[in-house]
Design a protein around this motif. Sequence first.
Motif, PDB file in Angstrom:
ATOM      1  N   GLU A 173       0.757  -1.113  -0.020  1.00 29.50           N
ATOM      2  CA  GLU A 173      -0.062  -0.036   0.053  1.00 29.50           C
ATOM      3  C   GLU A 173       0.895   1.387   0.032  1.00 29.50           C
ATOM      4  N   ASP A 182       9.811  10.622  -0.316  1.00 31.80           N
ATOM      5  CA  ASP A 182      11.309  10.280   0.163  1.00 31.80           C
ATOM      6  C   ASP A 182      11.780   8.877   0.095  1.00 31.80           C
ATOM      7  N   ASP A 183      11.004   8.069   0.784  1.00 28.09           N
ATOM      8  CA  ASP A 183      11.362   6.896   1.167  1.00 28.09           C
ATOM      9  C   ASP A 183      11.116   5.763   0.268  1.00 28.09           C
ATOM     10  N   LEU A 435      -2.150   1.404   7.943  1.00 25.63           N
ATOM     11  CA  LEU A 435      -1.526   2.812   7.815  1.00 25.63           C
ATOM     12  C   LEU A 435      -0.746   3.046   9.113  1.00 25.63           C
ATOM     13  N   ASP A 436      -1.247   2.533  10.239  1.00 28.16           N
ATOM     14  CA  ASP A 436      -0.100   2.630  11.510  1.00 28.16           C
ATOM     15  C   ASP A 436       1.235   2.026  11.130  1.00 28.16           C
ATOM     16  N   PHE A 439       2.984   4.211   8.686  1.00 30.92           N
ATOM     17  CA  PHE A 439       3.595   5.675   9.322  1.00 30.92           C
ATOM     18  C   PHE A 439       4.733   5.376  10.142  1.00 30.92           C
ATOM     19  N   SER A 440       4.798   3.949  11.031  1.00 27.79           N
ATOM     20  CA  SER A 440       5.781   3.987  11.747  1.00 27.79           C
ATOM     21  C   SER A 440       7.079   3.350  10.991  1.00 27.79           C
ATOM     22  N   SER A 441       6.983   2.821   9.711  1.00 25.77           N
ATOM     23  CA  SER A 441       8.162   2.317   9.091  1.00 25.77           C
ATOM     24  C   SER A 441       8.777   3.172   8.148  1.00 25.77           C
ATOM     25  N   PHE A 442       7.890   4.185   7.743  1.00 21.23           N
ATOM     26  CA  PHE A 442       8.394   4.989   6.505  1.00 21.23           C
ATOM     27  C   PHE A 442       8.319   6.387   6.831  1.00 21.23           C
ATOM     28  N   CYS A 443       9.165   7.160   6.287  1.00 19.75           N
ATOM     29  CA  CYS A 443       9.119   8.407   6.646  1.00 19.75           C
ATOM     30  C   CYS A 443       8.328   9.333   5.339  1.00 19.75           C
ATOM     31  N   ILE A 444       6.988   9.475   5.509  1.00 20.57           N
ATOM     32  CA  ILE A 444       6.154   9.805   4.868  1.00 20.57           C
ATOM     33  C   ILE A 444       5.627  11.345   5.115  1.00 20.57           C
TER      34      ILE A 444
END
Lengths: 446, 623
Positions: A173, A182-183, A435-436, A439-444
Amino acid sequence: MDNATIYALSTPFGKSAVAVVRLSGSLCLPVLQRLAPNLPQVEPRRAHLVTLIDPSTSSYIDKALAFYFKAPMSFTGEDCLEFHCHGSGAVIRHLLDVLSVIDGLRLAEPGEFTRRAWLNEKMDMAEAEALLNLIDAETRAQKEKALRIMSGALSNEVSRWRDQLIEALAYLEVSIDFVDEDDISDETALLALPVLREVHGSMRKALEGAKASVRLQSGLQVALSGVPNAGKSSLLNTLAKRDVAIVTEVPGTTRDVLEVFIELDGLPVIVRDTAGLRETSDKVEAIGVSRARAALEAADLVILFVNEAGEAERAALEKAVVHLPQERIIRLHNKADLGANNLGADVSLSLKSGEGLEAFYQLLIARAHALLDSESYIANERQRAALALACQELEKSVEGLGEGSLPIDLVAEHVHLAERALQRLIGRIDVEDVLDRIFSSFCIGK
Amino acid sequence: MKDWLASFDVIVVGGGHAGCEAASASARMGAATVLITHKPETIGAMSCNPAIGGLGKGHMVREIDAMDGVMGRVADEAGIQFRLLNRRKGPAVRGPRAQSDRAIYKAAMQRELAAQQNLEILAGAVADIILDDKGEITGVALEDGRNYRARSVVLTTGTFLNGVIHMGPEQSSGGRIGEKPSVALAERLYALGLPMGRLKTGTPARLHKDSINWSETEIQPGDDPPVPFSYLTDKITTPQIPCHITRTTARTHEIIRENLHLSAMYSGTITGRGPRYCPSIEDKVVRFAEKEDHQIFLEPEGLTSDLIYPNGLSTSLPTHVQQAFLQSIPGLENVKIVQWAYAIEYDYVDPRSLTRALMLEKIPGFFLAGQINGTTGYEEAAGQGLVAGLNAARYAGGQSAFTIDRTDAYLGVMIDDLVSRGVSEPYRMFTSRAEFRLSLRADNADQRLTPLAIELGFVSERRKSVFSQKKQQLSHWIETLKELNLTPKEAQNHGLSINQDGQRRSGFDMLSYPSIELKDLEKVWPELAAIPEKLAEDIEIEATYSRYLDRQKLEVNLLKQEDFLAIPQDFDYDKVTGLSNEVRQKLKDKRPTTVRDAREIEGVTPASLTLLLRILRRDKRAA
């Protein structure tokens, strides 16, 4: 509480003259047309003699009677379909397996046909009230049962799958919804591949285990296998304590798969005698041999006769079972009275004299218990079917992603479908969970 | 008795993206509509980034356009760099996006609204809403004492409700930089006992174009040719320019880390929750400490504007720190800052107090749309504006509420998420929020929604004719493709590799293979060359996805029959025999809107759901 087309075996499982598999829901007619492609025309409320074919392999299931009832003139008030087939365990299982992988079909919950009949007002209030008590009782019982299961091995395994599916979905996703970030590169989606592979492998293993566990209810399958004239039929007769198989001295006498139901130390066991495994020019015997191989595949436990086969034949036998784990094979050396050495067998006996038979029974019982105990965390056929469907969808996602043969939205779709199939075993995976993880794994965030 | 200055069917408060769309939708419905805003000259202003669309958001713009909303057409006129995101991925997840010229956008939007029949625009600060003794809305009161009457009111306050602007330790009240907040109105909403909360968002500094050393940056061109948002736009005629990309450095991160205690967010001054997907630069530096740099998009604010929007640098650090960290970024060594970055905190109303028509359950006739409902983003706001404006007009005209299912549109997904689950951070649309993503595509928004909009009666003649023409052509060619067929052998002779199973396949079936395109089929059937290029892609997508869509349709039907089965608000639970008194009371209190909501209520057993379902189905059959 959905409106899927449901199916179930409506007669007790086991050997009988006729077994009835019943379906209810909008897919009845397409299912009939798919399984009986040669049926020219379907008339409601008429008996049709049909040849049932497995659409995925084009193999023969059974010759059966099919009845189609058009809504609302049916028991449930929906379209209904009944297959009256031969009451053999193998036929029933094949038919149920085929139904379980058809999209939009699922195994009925207990009492579900009746519940639908009530919902569609095919029953009066008195019947309905009795049923309502039953529904509540069932759901309570199911809840307790589910809780019991969830507290054990299945729960651990399943919560691990859930975590892994969330992780895989996060990779997929994020590569869809955050392309410009970025990531995130095109390779991000591929991070899901090893995760999906692992879940798929682990589900497949559980599915193998589920087979044994489901058979705690329907019977553990034991296949007798070996070169012709090894004494398989004699053993079957000994086990059944009655003459089921025709036992002769002519190699290749057993041309079909014979099965008997026995109770072994309280466990239901189905023993299947198979034709001897050998290359043959006899057409009828050849069919028997290919059925024997199929029985071997389906078996939970294989009793392999290793006596008096030549080197080449023994090698062929070992080859046929090479993919099975060792604990699923018992190597039996029969005709110990003829004085040969025991050829590395687990147990030696003489069916003629009865010598060694007790030791064989003990071994068989121990193996059967071990199999059922170690892998009994899938409690029923419904759970197994959910797992099988999930497994199938994951396979498509792994293939599509690995070979790049599917666009990423379709890969994700198959993972979601797998997840939906698992919903009955585990809670729903909410989009917020995914989504959690994102957002915790990727710098979005631009 | 109030002294009414004038009387309308619908009053829309606010001229942002929600307000514009609401006013237009209501006026298109034929309702006498007025839009009241602090400063009419700021109508259509883009307060944050100068861009429209993206993943999920671009889908939303197409849906708004399909229902004849204004955003798509205005964005096409203002677009200066178009990109179709995910172009190489599946068509379901392709999202149109465009950089916009702020000035053109604002001017085009104002022109659009000025030309709209039945719509008047007034300057004024709404300080209060006026209810009658039955608790229904009857109008609004302005700060200067003017009162306007209406049958329904749409409130779109954006970030203005109790807005507080943070720049480092400094705070000031404001709804946007340089504009005053709506304080009296916020107090009134609290007084009405509405469940409210606080959210925050941020916007980066604005930089002067000529102070940037562009040779230090990487160029990011747009698509050629650009893909428009609106189904009515044939071609983009506004000149196109590129964006640029640069990156933060170790020095940038060092400066930010040293000054974290000065950030409004990290010093604890801000209590509202911000969006996780749009974090401030200090948030990124702290949470992803291992990352050595972050990408920054330098987006032009317009063709003639001197301003650059550094996307990725939103912050609530004080101005001297902003200056220092900006100068540590390649290309920005000598940067001139025209406007400082700031964070803004504002009030929102818990959207769970709304109906699916976006009307407050407690106050009939009072509709809310946009950030006041806890969302973020122009497109999300506009989508709600359209639904709220449409329903405000229907309410004023005595018609029933119109709602969209989550199975039919992103609009439906968003509204369902909002009213049934509420928000814990500003809500933004993602494609992953849509379970039926494969059918909710940007390419077929018109096929999904324009017929509905025509039926509702707020669609222009031009759109009607464009749509019916496309629909006719589409079904003609799909029919043709379904009739044409060939054997695998014949296919092979034309160089098309498919399974040699002897089965005849239609042209449509052939197209469902990812490797086969319409161009390949033209070799077999030359008449297919007549398919208009614009249509070709739509047909290919439809074919590729047909198998999956059939399955989704099945699932959608299941959901509609059970989970999404609506429970009318006036449903009489007393006619459901067999319910326990406790369950009956709970259902009466909570008034679930769907069977799914009823299921969530504690104590509602499967048996009672079954009882309820039976009556609902019977009512539905009777209707």
